[in-house]
Design a protein around this motif. Structure first.
Motif, short mmCIF file in Angstrom:
data_model
loop_
_atom_site.label_atom_id
_atom_site.label_comp_id
_atom_site.label_asym_id
_atom_site.label_seq_id
_atom_site.Cartn_x
_atom_site.Cartn_y
_atom_site.Cartn_z
N ALA A 8 25.12 60.86 -37.71
CA ALA A 8 23.91 60.03 -37.86
C ALA A 8 22.63 60.86 -37.67
O ALA A 8 21.61 60.57 -38.30
N ASP A 9 22.68 61.88 -36.82
CA ASP A 9 21.47 62.66 -36.52
C ASP A 9 21.40 63.97 -37.32
O ASP A 9 20.71 64.90 -36.92
N TRP A 10 22.03 64.02 -38.48
CA TRP A 10 22.08 65.28 -39.25
C TRP A 10 20.69 65.77 -39.61
O TRP A 10 20.46 66.98 -39.63
N ARG A 11 19.77 64.88 -39.91
CA ARG A 11 18.41 65.32 -40.27
C ARG A 11 17.74 66.03 -39.09
O ARG A 11 17.07 67.04 -39.27
N GLU A 12 17.92 65.48 -37.91
CA GLU A 12 17.35 66.11 -36.72
C GLU A 12 18.02 67.46 -36.46
O GLU A 12 17.35 68.42 -36.07
N GLN A 13 19.35 67.53 -36.67
CA GLN A 13 20.06 68.80 -36.50
C GLN A 13 19.51 69.85 -37.46
O GLN A 13 19.21 70.97 -37.05
N ALA A 14 19.39 69.46 -38.73
CA ALA A 14 18.89 70.40 -39.74
C ALA A 14 17.47 70.83 -39.40
O ALA A 14 17.15 72.02 -39.46
N ASP A 15 16.63 69.89 -39.03
CA ASP A 15 15.24 70.20 -38.67
C ASP A 15 15.19 71.17 -37.49
O ASP A 15 14.44 72.15 -37.52
N ARG A 16 16.01 70.93 -36.50
CA ARG A 16 16.04 71.79 -35.31
C ARG A 16 16.46 73.21 -35.68
O ARG A 16 15.85 74.19 -35.23
N HIS A 17 17.48 73.35 -36.55
CA HIS A 17 17.93 74.67 -36.97
C HIS A 17 16.87 75.40 -37.80
O HIS A 17 16.63 76.59 -37.61
N VAL A 18 16.26 74.69 -38.72
CA VAL A 18 15.23 75.31 -39.56
C VAL A 18 14.04 75.76 -38.71
O VAL A 18 13.55 76.88 -38.86
N ARG A 19 13.59 74.89 -37.82
CA ARG A 19 12.46 75.26 -36.95
C ARG A 19 12.81 76.44 -36.05
O ARG A 19 12.00 77.34 -35.86
N ALA A 20 14.02 76.42 -35.49
CA ALA A 20 14.44 77.53 -34.63
C ALA A 20 14.52 78.83 -35.42
O ALA A 20 14.11 79.88 -34.93
N GLY A 21 15.01 78.75 -36.66
CA GLY A 21 15.07 79.95 -37.51
C GLY A 21 13.68 80.47 -37.83
O GLY A 21 13.43 81.68 -37.80
N ALA A 22 12.77 79.56 -38.14
CA ALA A 22 11.40 79.98 -38.43
C ALA A 22 10.74 80.59 -37.19
O ALA A 22 10.10 81.64 -37.27
N ASP A 23 10.94 79.93 -36.05
CA ASP A 23 10.36 80.45 -34.80
C ASP A 23 10.95 81.82 -34.43
O ASP A 23 10.27 82.64 -33.83
N ALA A 24 12.21 82.03 -34.78
CA ALA A 24 12.88 83.30 -34.47
C ALA A 24 12.53 84.40 -35.48
O ALA A 24 12.95 85.54 -35.31
N GLY A 25 11.79 84.04 -36.52
CA GLY A 25 11.35 85.06 -37.48
C GLY A 25 12.34 85.42 -38.55
O GLY A 25 12.28 86.53 -39.09
N TYR A 26 13.25 84.51 -38.88
CA TYR A 26 14.19 84.79 -39.97
C TYR A 26 13.41 85.06 -41.24
O TYR A 26 12.36 84.47 -41.48
N ASP A 27 13.93 85.96 -42.07
CA ASP A 27 13.27 86.32 -43.31
C ASP A 27 13.50 85.28 -44.41
O ASP A 27 12.68 85.15 -45.32
N ALA A 28 14.63 84.57 -44.32
CA ALA A 28 14.94 83.53 -45.31
C ALA A 28 15.77 82.46 -44.63
O ALA A 28 16.59 82.74 -43.75
N ILE A 29 15.54 81.21 -45.02
CA ILE A 29 16.32 80.08 -44.54
C ILE A 29 16.78 79.29 -45.76
O ILE A 29 15.96 78.91 -46.59
N VAL A 30 18.11 79.13 -45.85
CA VAL A 30 18.69 78.43 -47.00
C VAL A 30 19.29 77.12 -46.52
O VAL A 30 20.00 77.08 -45.54
#
Length: 69
Positions: free
Chosen positions: A47-69
């Motif tokens: 049920a909370d997949w959108r929040e999970q995805a958002d959390r991962h994307v934000r964490a990746g961006a905050d960590a400085g990943y060069d690309a997020i797919v």
């Protein structure tokens, strides 16, 4: 300099062969390059997949990943 790529999978590994193939394709394309692949899961059967995805994307961006797919 190694580039870091984050793939946010919509299903856990081995839940769906087609989704696994996408990850393997990304992994294959980065082979021989200076990119390192990291995988996170946001299971869209939950049920909370959108929040999970958002959390991962934000964490990746905050960590400085060069690309997020």
């Amino acid at each position: 300099m190694t580039k870091r790529v984050l793939y946010v999978s919509p299903m856990p590994y081995q839940a769906n062969a087609a989704v696994d193939a996408i990850c393997h394709g990304i992994q294959n394309r980065r082979a021989g390059s200076d990119a390192e692949l990291h995988v996170a899961y946001a299971d869209f059967a939950q049920a909370d997949w959108r929040e999970q995805a958002d959390r991962h994307v934000r964490a990746g961006a905050d960590a400085g990943y060069d690309a997020i797919v």
